[in-house]
Design an enzyme around this catalytic site. Structure first.
Site, short mmCIF file in Angstrom:
data_model
loop_
_atom_site.label_atom_id
_atom_site.label_comp_id
_atom_site.label_asym_id
_atom_site.label_seq_id
_atom_site.Cartn_x
_atom_site.Cartn_y
_atom_site.Cartn_z
N ASP A 125 0.86 -1.18 0.00
CA ASP A 125 0.00 0.00 0.00
C ASP A 125 0.90 1.23 0.00
O ASP A 125 2.13 1.15 0.10
CB ASP A 125 -0.96 -0.02 1.22
C1 GLC Z 1 -4.30 4.32 -0.41
C2 GLC Z 1 -5.20 3.19 0.02
C3 GLC Z 1 -5.29 2.09 -0.99
C4 GLC Z 1 -5.11 2.66 -2.39
C5 GLC Z 1 -3.71 3.18 -2.50
C6 GLC Z 1 -3.43 3.83 -3.85
O1 GLC Z 1 -3.58 4.78 0.70
O2 GLC Z 1 -4.94 2.57 1.27
O3 GLC Z 1 -6.56 1.46 -0.82
O4 GLC Z 1 -5.33 1.65 -3.36
O5 GLC Z 1 -3.39 4.10 -1.47
O6 GLC Z 1 -4.25 4.94 -4.02
#
Ligand code: GLC
Length: 720
Positions: A263
């Protein structure tokens, strides 16, 4: 998705790559069309030229994607194509209801069809991967990300996930996967303490195995291309470095060969978790846990050269991740056609896609109360009041990708079109968070002049989703004040709730409404869909995929609780209960009504005893005794009344939708395998006992909505 053995092309490419170029392929950077996390110090375009990035997120559109890809192909030493990811969660341009809403349709075919449309729109904008489906089984309305989930039940999240992956990953007309799914957030993120986002998670191994892992296992079986670990620690082990769950379970036991993508900045944040002293140690932990791509952390780029020099990681470990990334790009067809699909003209499908968005919204809105006021039969004057009547941006909900407010058809516009022969008297009354000058008087006049009032209240979209935890998930005071004023008019009120989580509602607001429709943040076509339901053109068919708490203190509340040694008994003070709140939620999992009446009868099984390898067919007759065609969803639960460990009072094992014309009766059949009755015993070993299994079939999880039939599991193999 199977990456399989790397092709000769990939092997030859790897032979030519420097360490820096290899680590670049393991790095994903955000470009700034939208912000989904703290901005980093990097400039992605500079890093593309330096060969230090292999994929981008948060950028879309023909020109930007083409420029970035051209730079990678023509201005780097090896010309390796980029891939592009984006959170296409419930639509890209045609925005569908938020996932928590669409899950209330319990419509597997719809979930797949809307995912396919999302993929078509995203692919033409140059997107190769969506960071979806989100499969965090959610039972706490304080957690803002409940909106992204399919609610409180593991099976519903699993079936939703399967359908989304099928819809995303269907091959396009070029024969390649249209867009790759990236299921998230692995796992148990939704169990954060106090519903506080990014908070610690402490759940039992049983909860992990029985609640949080099953949806991910389902999408791995469905061939999902990627998995994203959660930000959180689970019982002290950070998911981004959770070697046992990522390597031993996900890759080892389940055989997942796709990509694991961290993430946003999560690898670097292992330092904040206190399990790594610096980026070097963080990179080592994540790589050894099996994380292939470092999203935004720059930990692989900056940390792994030193780790390699120290001997803390090997080149083979880096190559293992690199092969998966390059094989993924090859599977997408990017080495053959790096600009695949970008800018393809899909305008001829727009009308159809908008019609699907409208259908999805119709099937997601849950009618929870109707004192014979709906459907509205050509009312002369409708008072349309409230801050969500004309809210084109907020009705799209969180994570609305490239969805544009100007493309929304609002409730105001939808009601004017849907009730063309009625006089719609509109008053905003207040805005979403504060009173407005003169709003109350305007609302009073609109209410006084109406035969019926449609009061549209709700949430701002950006108070839902990530980093939006609330200790008091309630309507703002200004909206409650407006409701009181409207209720004083004495006209019948249809309360419409445009929200993205269950909100705690005061009893007077619920009791004073003649009807209550949970419309959710239902996307671009919210207005027409609502008018379709209020006018009776379409009967509401959705049912709650999440329990709706009666008070803050009830949370978390869900249907599948364990019985305890003192099961709730309203006539026994020594039973599990609250002094200051009801035991039951305000509305239970599965609740939702329409304009027809359905009756179930003749519940039966084809066998009374089933062997351990046997099958039980469960059938029930469903009759539409109403005066209009409608869709009914039937749920099948089981209960194991005596086992080696305590079992939930209900466990959902299947659900089915059936469309019945007025007066029509049909049979609904479910098939259970004896193994559906197995569970994890006190040693977390899978076990199937002989003995009684109770099977419940009904229209919701309300006890009075369920009929029961029993079956005996008989190891002796006797089948009667
Ligand atoms: C965010 C979220 C995740 C998302 C990623 C990219 O922090 O936790 O769900 O897909 O970053 O945007």
């Amino acid at each position: 998705m199977r990456t399989g053995r790397p092709s000769a092309r990939i092997h030859a490419l790897m032979e030519r790559m420097t360490l820096e170029e290899k680590l670049g392929q393991l790095s994903m950077l955000a470009d700034g069309l939208i912000e989904t996390g703290p901005p980093g110090p990097h400039n992605p375009f500079t890093m593309i030229e330096e060969g230090r990035v292999g994929s981008l997120l948060n950028v879309w559109g023909r020109d930007l994607i083409r420029e970035a890809q051209r730079k990678a192909l023509e201005e780097t030493r090896l010309g390796i194509p980029l891939f592009f990811g984006l959170d296409v969660v419930h639509g890209h341009k045609s925005i569908h209801p938020v996932p928590l809403a669409e899950a209330c349709s319990f419509d597997r075919a719809l979930w797949e069809e809307t995912a396919r449309d999302n993929a078509i729109e995203a692919a033409t904008d140059g997107i190769h991967m969506t960071f979806a489906p989100m499969l965090d089984v959610s039972r706490d309305a304080r957690w803002g990300r409940i909106v992204e989930s399919a609610g409180e039940d593991p099976l519903v999240n699993a079936e939703y996930g399967r359908a989304r992956v099928r819809g995303y990953q269907n091959p396009g007309d070029d024969g390649f996967m249209r867009i790759a799914g990236c299921a998230k957030h692995f796992c148990a993120y939704s169990a954060v303490i106090s519903g506080r986002d990014y908070g610690e998670v402490d759940v039992s191994q049983r909860a992990i195995e029985e609640i949080y892992l099953p949806p991910f296992r389902a999408v791995v079986e469905e061939g999902v291309a990627a998995i994203m670990p959660a930000f959180v620690d689970v019982a002290g082990v950070a998911m981004t470095a959770h070697k046992r769950l990522l390597r031993n379970v996900l890759r080892g036991q389940w055989g997942f060969e796709g990509l694991i993508i961290s993430d946003y900045n999560a690898i670097a944040e292992l330092v904040n978790h206190g399990v790594a002293a610096d980026l070097c140690e963080a990179g080592v932990l994540a790589l050894k846990a099996g994380v292939d791509i470092d999203m935004m952390g720059d930990a692989y780029n900056k940390g792994l050269p030193e780790a390699l020099a120290r001997g803390d990681v090997t080149l083979d470990e880096i190559h293992e991740a690199l092969v998966r990334v390059l094989a993924f790009k090859e599977q997408l067809g990017l080495f053959d056609d790096p600009y695949r699909g970008i800018g393809r003209d899909i305008s001829n499908g727009r009308v159809k896609r908008r019609a699907l968005a409208r259908e999805a919204a119709q099937k997601s809105m849950v009618l929870v109360k109707n004192d014979a006021v709906l459907p509205l039969r050509n009312p002369a004057r409708v008072g349309l009041i409230g801050p969500m009547c004309d809210a084109p941006a907020d009705q799209l909900g969180a994570w609305a990708s490239a969805g544009a407010a100007e493309d929304s058809i609002t409730i105001l516009a939808g009601m004017r079109a849907g009730f063309a022969s009625s006089r719609i008297v509109y008053a905003q009354g207040c805005d979403l968070k504060s009173a407005i000058y003169g709003g109350a008087e305007e609302a009073r006049l609109a209410a006084a002049d109406a035969n019926v009032i449609v009061l549209c209240l709700g949430e701002e979209r950006f108070t839902t989703g990530e980093a939006c935890s609330r200790t008091r998930p309630e309507l703002p005071q200004c909206q409650l004040d407006l409701a009181r004023l409207v209720y004083e008019s004495g006209q019948p009120v249809v309360l419409v709730l445009a929200v993205s989580r269950p909100l705690v509602l005061p009893d007077w607001l619920v009791d004073g409404a003649a009807a209550i429709l949970i419309c959710w943040h239902a996307g671009s076509e919210t207005g027409p869909a609502l008018a379709d339901l209020l006018s009776g053109a379409v009967s509401p068919s959705a049912k709650l995929c999440v329990s709706w708490p009666a008070t803050l203190g009830q949370m978390p509340v869900f249907y599948g609780m364990r019985p305890t040694g003192r099961p709730h008994d309203p006539n026994n003070g020594w039973s599990t209960s609250f002094l200051d709140a009801p035991y039951a939620p305000r509305w239970r999992f599965g609740e939702g009504i329409g304009y027809a009446c359905f009756e179930r009868s003749n519940l039966r099984t084809d066998v009374a005893r089933v062997s351990r390898e046997g099958v039980v067919n469960v059938s029930v007759d469903v009759a539409n005794t109403g005066d209009c065609e409608a869709i009914e969803t039937i749920f099948l639960f089981i209960r194991d009344p005596v086992a080696r460990v305590t079992r939930p009072v209900l466990e959902l094992k299947d659900f089915a939708r059936i469309t019945l014309r007025a007066g029509e009766t049909a049979m609904v059949q479910f098939t259970l395998r004896a193994n559906d009755f197995s569970y994890l015993d006190e040693n977390m070993e899978s076990r199937l006992d002989d003995g009684l299994i109770q099977i419940f079939v009904g229209a919701s999880s309300r006890p009075e909505a369920l009929q029961r039939v029993d079956v005996i599991v008989d190891a002796s193999g006797a089948i009667v």
